[in-house]
Write a protein that holds these residues in place. Structure first.
Motif, PDB file in Angstrom:
ATOM      1  N   THR A 169       0.686   3.616   1.912  1.00  0.00           N
ATOM      2  CA  THR A 169       0.972   3.918   3.314  1.00  0.00           C
ATOM      3  C   THR A 169       2.261   3.216   3.778  1.00  0.00           C
ATOM      4  OG1 THR A 169      -1.357   4.280   3.775  1.00  0.00           O
ATOM      5  CG2 THR A 169       0.016   3.738   5.660  1.00  0.00           C
TER       6      THR A 169
ATOM      7  N   CYS B 190      -6.805  -3.664   2.711  1.00  0.00           N
ATOM      8  CA  CYS B 190      -6.732  -2.234   3.045  1.00  0.00           C
ATOM      9  C   CYS B 190      -7.541  -1.443   2.026  1.00  0.00           C
ATOM     10  CB  CYS B 190      -5.283  -1.742   3.098  1.00  0.00           C
ATOM     11  SG  CYS B 190      -5.180   0.034   3.398  1.00  0.00           S
TER      12      CYS B 190
ATOM     13  N   HIS C 185       0.365  -4.356   5.551  1.00  0.00           N
ATOM     14  CA  HIS C 185      -0.912  -4.518   6.260  1.00  0.00           C
ATOM     15  C   HIS C 185      -2.012  -5.040   5.335  1.00  0.00           C
ATOM     16  CE1 HIS C 185      -0.692  -0.244   4.886  1.00  0.00           C
ATOM     17  NE2 HIS C 185      -1.914  -0.528   4.455  1.00  0.00           N
ATOM     18  N   GLU C 186      -1.623  -5.788   4.320  1.00  0.00           N
ATOM     19  CA  GLU C 186      -2.625  -6.421   3.441  1.00  0.00           C
ATOM     20  C   GLU C 186      -2.216  -7.887   3.286  1.00  0.00           C
ATOM     21  OE1 GLU C 186      -2.646  -4.263  -0.282  1.00  0.00           O
ATOM     22  OE2 GLU C 186      -3.984  -2.720   0.503  1.00  0.00           O
TER      23      GLU C 186
ATOM     24  N   ARG D 227      -2.408  -2.763  -8.127  1.00  0.00           N
ATOM     25  CA  ARG D 227      -1.725  -3.027  -6.869  1.00  0.00           C
ATOM     26  C   ARG D 227      -0.579  -4.013  -7.087  1.00  0.00           C
ATOM     27  NH1 ARG D 227      -3.066   0.443  -2.786  1.00  0.00           N
ATOM     28  NH2 ARG D 227      -3.377  -0.585  -0.792  1.00  0.00           N
TER      29      ARG D 227
ATOM     30  N   CYS E 256       0.853  -1.187   0.000  1.00  0.00           N
ATOM     31  CA  CYS E 256       0.000   0.000   0.000  1.00  0.00           C
ATOM     32  C   CYS E 256       0.893   1.242   0.000  1.00  0.00           C
ATOM     33  CB  CYS E 256      -0.864  -0.028   1.261  1.00  0.00           C
ATOM     34  SG  CYS E 256      -1.914   1.406   1.503  1.00  0.00           S
TER      35      CYS E 256
HETATM   36 ZN   LIG Z   1      -3.095   0.600   3.274  1.00  0.00          ZN
END
Ligand SMILES: [Zn+2]
Ligand SMILES: [Zn+2]
Length: 361
Positions: free
Chosen positions: A50, A160, A73-74, A355, A48
Protein backbone atom coordinates in the motif's frame (compact mmCIF):
# COMPACT_ATOMS: atom_id res chain seq x y z
CA UNK A 1 22.46 5.84 12.49
CA UNK A 2 21.34 7.08 15.87
CA UNK A 3 20.02 10.31 17.27
CA UNK A 4 20.89 11.35 20.79
CA UNK A 5 18.43 13.22 23.01
CA UNK A 6 20.54 16.36 22.72
CA UNK A 7 19.99 16.80 18.96
CA UNK A 8 16.87 18.45 17.63
CA UNK A 9 16.88 17.02 14.12
CA UNK A 10 16.31 13.52 12.79
CA UNK A 11 16.09 11.56 9.53
CA UNK A 12 12.94 10.88 7.52
CA UNK A 13 12.36 9.37 4.07
CA UNK A 14 10.02 11.41 1.90
CA UNK A 15 8.25 10.63 -1.39
CA UNK A 16 10.25 13.10 -3.46
CA UNK A 17 8.21 13.13 -6.67
CA UNK A 18 4.96 11.11 -6.80
CA UNK A 19 3.89 9.24 -8.87
CA UNK A 20 7.53 8.20 -9.40
CA UNK A 21 9.19 5.87 -6.88
CA UNK A 22 11.80 8.55 -6.11
CA UNK A 23 12.42 8.95 -2.38
CA UNK A 24 14.89 11.03 -0.41
CA UNK A 25 16.31 10.96 3.13
CA UNK A 26 15.93 14.43 4.69
CA UNK A 27 16.64 16.09 8.06
CA UNK A 28 13.63 17.38 9.98
CA UNK A 29 13.11 19.02 13.36
CA UNK A 30 11.76 16.79 16.11
CA UNK A 31 8.11 17.83 16.64
CA UNK A 32 6.35 18.44 19.97
CA UNK A 33 3.37 16.24 20.88
CA UNK A 34 0.04 18.10 21.00
CA UNK A 35 -2.98 17.37 23.21
CA UNK A 36 -3.78 13.64 23.02
CA UNK A 37 -0.54 12.78 21.24
CA UNK A 38 2.69 11.00 22.11
CA UNK A 39 6.08 11.34 20.44
CA UNK A 40 7.46 7.94 19.40
CA UNK A 41 11.13 7.23 18.66
CA UNK A 42 10.63 4.67 15.89
CA UNK A 43 13.07 1.77 15.53
CA UNK A 44 11.60 -0.21 12.64
CA UNK A 45 8.93 0.15 9.98
CA UNK A 46 7.64 -2.52 7.63
CA UNK A 47 7.13 -1.59 3.97
CA UNK A 48 3.66 -2.55 2.71
CA UNK A 49 2.49 -2.74 -0.91
CA UNK A 50 0.00 0.00 0.00
CA UNK A 51 2.95 2.37 0.62
CA UNK A 52 4.15 1.66 -2.90
CA UNK A 53 0.62 2.36 -4.20
CA UNK A 54 0.45 5.67 -2.30
CA UNK A 55 3.89 6.74 -3.57
CA UNK A 56 2.91 5.96 -7.17
CA UNK A 57 -0.73 7.21 -6.97
CA UNK A 58 -1.82 3.66 -7.64
CA UNK A 59 -5.27 3.84 -6.01
CA UNK A 60 -7.95 4.83 -8.50
CA UNK A 61 -10.24 7.48 -6.99
CA UNK A 62 -7.86 8.44 -4.14
CA UNK A 63 -6.45 11.99 -4.10
CA UNK A 64 -2.86 12.25 -5.39
CA UNK A 65 -0.04 11.85 -2.88
CA UNK A 66 1.69 15.08 -1.87
CA UNK A 67 5.32 15.73 -2.72
CA UNK A 68 7.25 15.35 0.53
CA UNK A 69 4.80 12.87 2.10
CA UNK A 70 6.38 10.58 4.70
CA UNK A 71 4.94 7.11 4.10
CA UNK A 72 4.69 3.99 6.23
CA UNK A 73 2.16 2.35 8.56
CA UNK A 74 3.93 -0.59 10.20
CA UNK A 75 6.03 1.28 12.78
CA UNK A 76 7.43 0.06 16.09
CA UNK A 77 9.20 2.30 18.59
CA UNK A 78 9.28 3.71 22.08
CA UNK A 79 7.24 6.54 23.59
CA UNK A 80 9.68 9.33 24.47
CA UNK A 81 7.38 12.27 25.25
CA UNK A 82 3.72 12.78 26.24
CA UNK A 83 1.50 15.59 25.00
CA UNK A 84 -0.56 17.71 27.41
CA UNK A 85 -3.10 15.61 29.32
CA UNK A 86 -1.71 12.23 28.19
CA UNK A 87 -1.04 9.63 30.91
CA UNK A 88 -0.81 6.40 28.90
CA UNK A 89 1.06 4.91 27.17
CA UNK A 90 3.82 6.01 29.57
CA UNK A 91 7.26 7.18 28.47
CA UNK A 92 9.37 4.09 27.74
CA UNK A 93 6.42 1.96 26.53
CA UNK A 94 6.99 0.10 23.27
CA UNK A 95 4.17 0.88 20.84
CA UNK A 96 3.13 0.20 17.27
CA UNK A 97 1.60 2.56 14.70
CA UNK A 98 -0.95 1.08 12.31
CA UNK A 99 -2.58 2.04 8.95
CA UNK A 100 -5.23 3.92 10.89
CA UNK A 101 -3.13 6.35 12.91
CA UNK A 102 -6.22 7.78 14.61
CA UNK A 103 -10.00 7.42 14.61
CA UNK A 104 -12.81 9.39 16.27
CA UNK A 105 -14.20 6.30 18.12
CA UNK A 106 -17.72 7.82 18.00
CA UNK A 107 -19.01 7.45 14.42
CA UNK A 108 -20.98 4.39 13.27
CA UNK A 109 -18.03 2.41 11.85
CA UNK A 110 -16.01 3.17 15.03
CA UNK A 111 -18.86 2.10 17.34
CA UNK A 112 -19.18 -1.14 15.35
CA UNK A 113 -15.44 -1.85 15.68
CA UNK A 114 -14.63 -0.74 12.15
CA UNK A 115 -12.30 2.06 13.15
CA UNK A 116 -10.30 1.90 9.93
CA UNK A 117 -13.44 3.06 8.12
CA UNK A 118 -13.95 5.96 10.55
CA UNK A 119 -15.40 9.01 8.83
CA UNK A 120 -12.49 11.03 10.26
CA UNK A 121 -9.77 8.36 10.03
CA UNK A 122 -6.19 9.55 9.79
CA UNK A 123 -4.15 7.24 7.58
CA UNK A 124 -0.52 6.86 8.57
CA UNK A 125 1.66 7.72 5.58
CA UNK A 126 -1.09 9.39 3.53
CA UNK A 127 -1.84 13.04 4.40
CA UNK A 128 -0.53 12.20 7.90
CA UNK A 129 3.24 11.74 8.39
CA UNK A 130 3.88 8.00 8.56
CA UNK A 131 6.48 5.65 9.98
CA UNK A 132 9.35 5.98 7.48
CA UNK A 133 11.05 8.35 9.94
CA UNK A 134 12.93 8.22 13.23
CA UNK A 135 10.38 10.25 15.19
CA UNK A 136 6.62 10.22 14.74
CA UNK A 137 3.74 11.90 16.54
CA UNK A 138 0.78 9.64 17.07
CA UNK A 139 -2.53 9.42 18.89
CA UNK A 140 -2.08 8.17 22.47
CA UNK A 141 -5.43 6.38 22.40
CA UNK A 142 -4.76 4.69 19.10
CA UNK A 143 -1.16 3.43 19.52
CA UNK A 144 -0.91 -0.32 20.17
CA UNK A 145 1.22 -1.50 23.09
CA UNK A 146 3.69 -4.21 21.98
CA UNK A 147 3.85 -7.20 24.35
CA UNK A 148 7.16 -8.22 25.91
CA UNK A 149 8.96 -11.04 24.19
CA UNK A 150 8.09 -9.91 20.69
CA UNK A 151 11.15 -8.42 18.92
CA UNK A 152 10.47 -5.00 17.38
CA UNK A 153 11.72 -5.88 13.89
CA UNK A 154 9.55 -9.01 13.70
CA UNK A 155 6.57 -7.13 15.14
CA UNK A 156 6.66 -4.36 12.48
CA UNK A 157 5.02 -6.38 9.66
CA UNK A 158 2.31 -7.52 12.06
CA UNK A 159 1.02 -3.93 12.39
CA UNK A 160 -0.61 -4.10 8.95
CA UNK A 161 -0.18 -7.52 7.33
CA UNK A 162 -0.55 -9.49 10.58
CA UNK A 163 -3.55 -7.68 12.03
CA UNK A 164 -5.30 -7.73 8.65
CA UNK A 165 -5.09 -11.49 8.14
CA UNK A 166 -5.96 -12.15 11.79
CA UNK A 167 -9.11 -10.02 11.63
CA UNK A 168 -9.97 -11.47 8.20
CA UNK A 169 -9.90 -14.98 9.67
CA UNK A 170 -11.79 -14.18 12.87
CA UNK A 171 -14.43 -12.05 11.14
CA UNK A 172 -14.70 -14.88 8.60
CA UNK A 173 -15.73 -17.06 11.55
CA UNK A 174 -12.83 -19.53 11.56
CA UNK A 175 -13.27 -22.52 13.89
CA UNK A 176 -10.84 -25.27 14.92
CA UNK A 177 -10.70 -27.98 12.27
CA UNK A 178 -12.08 -25.78 9.48
CA UNK A 179 -10.34 -25.86 6.12
CA UNK A 180 -8.93 -22.42 5.32
CA UNK A 181 -7.60 -21.75 1.83
CA UNK A 182 -5.02 -18.96 1.53
CA UNK A 183 -4.22 -17.46 -1.90
CA UNK A 184 -0.81 -15.85 -2.35
CA UNK A 185 0.17 -18.06 0.58
CA UNK A 186 3.92 -17.50 0.20
CA UNK A 187 3.63 -13.70 0.05
CA UNK A 188 3.83 -10.91 2.64
CA UNK A 189 0.18 -11.23 3.70
CA UNK A 190 -0.28 -14.89 2.85
CA UNK A 191 2.64 -16.29 4.87
CA UNK A 192 1.09 -14.71 7.96
CA UNK A 193 -2.38 -15.89 6.90
CA UNK A 194 -1.17 -19.51 6.82
CA UNK A 195 0.34 -19.21 10.30
CA UNK A 196 -2.58 -17.38 11.91
CA UNK A 197 -5.04 -19.90 10.44
CA UNK A 198 -2.94 -22.69 11.98
CA UNK A 199 -2.66 -20.86 15.29
CA UNK A 200 -6.48 -20.56 15.36
CA UNK A 201 -6.79 -24.33 14.92
CA UNK A 202 -7.66 -24.49 11.23
CA UNK A 203 -6.35 -26.83 8.54
CA UNK A 204 -4.67 -24.90 5.76
CA UNK A 205 -4.66 -25.34 2.01
CA UNK A 206 -2.06 -22.98 0.54
CA UNK A 207 -2.35 -21.76 -3.06
CA UNK A 208 0.65 -20.18 -4.76
CA UNK A 209 3.30 -20.80 -7.41
CA UNK A 210 5.19 -24.09 -7.03
CA UNK A 211 8.37 -22.21 -6.07
CA UNK A 212 6.62 -21.30 -2.77
CA UNK A 213 5.57 -24.85 -1.82
CA UNK A 214 8.50 -25.56 0.53
CA UNK A 215 7.97 -22.23 2.32
CA UNK A 216 4.21 -22.82 2.70
CA UNK A 217 4.70 -26.33 4.05
CA UNK A 218 7.37 -25.09 6.47
CA UNK A 219 4.82 -22.54 7.77
CA UNK A 220 2.38 -25.36 8.50
CA UNK A 221 0.24 -25.69 5.37
CA UNK A 222 -1.44 -29.13 5.31
CA UNK A 223 -2.00 -29.10 1.55
CA UNK A 224 -0.54 -27.10 -1.31
CA UNK A 225 -1.97 -26.34 -4.76
CA UNK A 226 0.35 -24.92 -7.44
CA UNK A 227 -1.91 -22.69 -9.55
CA UNK A 228 0.59 -22.70 -12.41
CA UNK A 229 -0.12 -26.40 -13.00
CA UNK A 230 -3.70 -25.71 -14.12
CA UNK A 231 -5.02 -24.12 -17.33
CA UNK A 232 -5.50 -20.37 -16.89
CA UNK A 233 -8.63 -19.59 -18.85
CA UNK A 234 -11.13 -22.34 -18.08
CA UNK A 235 -14.72 -21.36 -17.31
CA UNK A 236 -14.72 -21.02 -13.47
CA UNK A 237 -17.45 -23.64 -13.08
CA UNK A 238 -15.34 -26.23 -14.91
CA UNK A 239 -12.05 -25.31 -13.27
CA UNK A 240 -9.76 -28.29 -12.71
CA UNK A 241 -8.05 -26.38 -9.92
CA UNK A 242 -11.35 -25.86 -8.11
CA UNK A 243 -12.09 -29.58 -8.54
CA UNK A 244 -8.69 -30.44 -7.03
CA UNK A 245 -9.33 -28.10 -4.08
CA UNK A 246 -12.72 -29.70 -3.38
CA UNK A 247 -11.10 -33.14 -3.62
CA UNK A 248 -8.28 -32.30 -1.17
CA UNK A 249 -10.72 -30.85 1.37
CA UNK A 250 -13.52 -33.41 1.03
CA UNK A 251 -16.02 -30.99 -0.43
CA UNK A 252 -14.48 -27.54 -0.23
CA UNK A 253 -13.08 -25.00 2.21
CA UNK A 254 -14.88 -23.07 4.94
CA UNK A 255 -12.93 -19.87 4.39
CA UNK A 256 -11.13 -18.61 1.29
CA UNK A 257 -8.69 -15.97 2.52
CA UNK A 258 -7.95 -13.93 -0.59
CA UNK A 259 -4.45 -12.54 0.00
CA UNK A 260 -3.47 -12.46 -3.67
CA UNK A 261 -4.52 -9.59 -5.91
CA UNK A 262 -4.74 -11.99 -8.87
CA UNK A 263 -8.17 -11.63 -10.48
CA UNK A 264 -8.17 -15.24 -11.74
CA UNK A 265 -8.36 -16.56 -8.17
CA UNK A 266 -11.37 -14.35 -7.42
CA UNK A 267 -13.14 -15.62 -10.54
CA UNK A 268 -13.26 -19.19 -9.30
CA UNK A 269 -13.21 -18.72 -5.50
CA UNK A 270 -16.92 -19.40 -5.11
CA UNK A 271 -16.33 -22.93 -6.51
CA UNK A 272 -13.83 -23.69 -3.71
CA UNK A 273 -16.36 -23.29 -0.89
CA UNK A 274 -18.28 -25.90 1.07
CA UNK A 275 -21.67 -25.32 2.78
CA UNK A 276 -21.76 -21.94 4.58
CA UNK A 277 -18.32 -21.12 3.28
CA UNK A 278 -17.04 -17.54 3.27
CA UNK A 279 -14.86 -15.64 0.82
CA UNK A 280 -12.85 -12.96 2.64
CA UNK A 281 -11.59 -10.22 0.28
CA UNK A 282 -8.26 -8.75 1.39
CA UNK A 283 -6.02 -8.52 -1.70
CA UNK A 284 -7.29 -6.03 -4.28
CA UNK A 285 -7.20 -6.95 -8.00
CA UNK A 286 -6.42 -4.12 -10.44
CA UNK A 287 -9.46 -4.76 -12.62
CA UNK A 288 -12.99 -4.44 -11.36
CA UNK A 289 -15.10 -7.32 -12.68
CA UNK A 290 -13.78 -10.44 -11.05
CA UNK A 291 -16.40 -12.39 -9.13
CA UNK A 292 -18.10 -15.43 -10.61
CA UNK A 293 -21.00 -17.30 -9.13
CA UNK A 294 -24.74 -16.67 -9.09
CA UNK A 295 -27.22 -15.66 -6.37
CA UNK A 296 -28.57 -19.22 -6.64
CA UNK A 297 -25.15 -20.67 -5.77
CA UNK A 298 -24.98 -18.40 -2.74
CA UNK A 299 -28.48 -19.43 -1.72
CA UNK A 300 -28.03 -23.17 -2.23
CA UNK A 301 -24.82 -23.37 -0.19
CA UNK A 302 -25.66 -20.41 2.09
CA UNK A 303 -22.37 -18.76 1.16
CA UNK A 304 -21.02 -15.42 2.35
CA UNK A 305 -18.55 -12.93 0.97
CA UNK A 306 -17.05 -10.20 3.17
CA UNK A 307 -14.36 -7.56 2.82
CA UNK A 308 -11.85 -6.71 5.55
CA UNK A 309 -9.80 -3.53 5.28
CA UNK A 310 -7.70 -4.05 8.39
CA UNK A 311 -8.09 -4.63 12.13
CA UNK A 312 -9.41 -2.50 14.97
CA UNK A 313 -7.53 -1.87 18.23
CA UNK A 314 -8.76 -4.98 20.04
CA UNK A 315 -7.96 -7.23 17.07
CA UNK A 316 -4.46 -5.72 16.97
CA UNK A 317 -3.97 -6.68 20.63
CA UNK A 318 -5.12 -10.26 19.92
CA UNK A 319 -2.86 -10.51 16.85
CA UNK A 320 0.19 -9.51 18.87
CA UNK A 321 -0.71 -11.78 21.79
CA UNK A 322 -0.67 -14.83 19.50
CA UNK A 323 2.66 -13.76 18.02
CA UNK A 324 4.17 -13.14 21.46
CA UNK A 325 3.34 -16.76 22.36
CA UNK A 326 5.72 -17.79 19.58
CA UNK A 327 3.01 -19.02 17.20
CA UNK A 328 4.03 -16.70 14.34
CA UNK A 329 7.34 -16.36 12.52
CA UNK A 330 7.49 -13.25 10.36
CA UNK A 331 9.67 -13.65 7.26
CA UNK A 332 11.44 -10.36 6.71
CA UNK A 333 14.72 -8.71 5.84
CA UNK A 334 16.00 -5.53 7.50
CA UNK A 335 17.28 -2.82 5.15
CA UNK A 336 18.47 0.79 5.54
CA UNK A 337 16.14 3.80 5.14
CA UNK A 338 18.03 5.02 2.10
CA UNK A 339 16.98 1.97 0.05
CA UNK A 340 13.25 2.72 -0.06
CA UNK A 341 13.20 3.56 -3.79
CA UNK A 342 15.06 0.35 -4.59
CA UNK A 343 12.64 -1.59 -2.36
CA UNK A 344 9.64 -0.10 -4.21
CA UNK A 345 11.24 -1.03 -7.53
CA UNK A 346 11.82 -4.60 -6.37
CA UNK A 347 8.23 -4.70 -5.14
CA UNK A 348 7.03 -3.51 -8.56
CA UNK A 349 8.92 -6.37 -10.23
CA UNK A 350 7.65 -8.94 -7.71
CA UNK A 351 11.23 -9.64 -6.58
CA UNK A 352 10.71 -9.41 -2.81
CA UNK A 353 10.48 -12.52 -0.63
CA UNK A 354 8.71 -11.90 2.65
CA UNK A 355 8.44 -8.42 4.12
CA UNK A 356 11.04 -5.64 4.05
CA UNK A 357 11.57 -3.83 7.36
CA UNK A 358 13.38 -0.47 7.40
CA UNK A 359 15.98 0.05 10.11
CA UNK A 360 15.28 3.49 11.62
CA UNK A 361 17.67 3.30 14.57
ZN1 LIG B 1 -0.34 -2.08 4.81
ZN1 LIG C 1 -14.99 7.25 13.81
Amino acid sequence: MSVSDSTSSYKAVIYADPPSTKTEVVDLDIPEPDVGQVLVRLHYSGVCHTDYSFCTNGFVGAPPTMKGQIGGHEGIGEVVKLGPGVVLPAVGTRVGIKYAADACLNCEPCLLGGETSCTQVKISGFYTPGTFQQYCLTSAKYATVIPDGLPSDAAAPLMCAGITVYSALTRGGVKPGDWVLVTGAGGGLGHLGVQYARALGARVLAVDHGSKEDLCRSLGADEFVDFSQFPANEPPGESQMAARIRELTAGGVKIALMCSSNSGTYEQAVYWLRFRGTIVCVGVPDNAAVMAGSPMMFLEKELRMIGVKTANRQEAVETLALAAKGAIKTHFEVRPMGELTQIFEEMEKGMLRGRVVLDLR
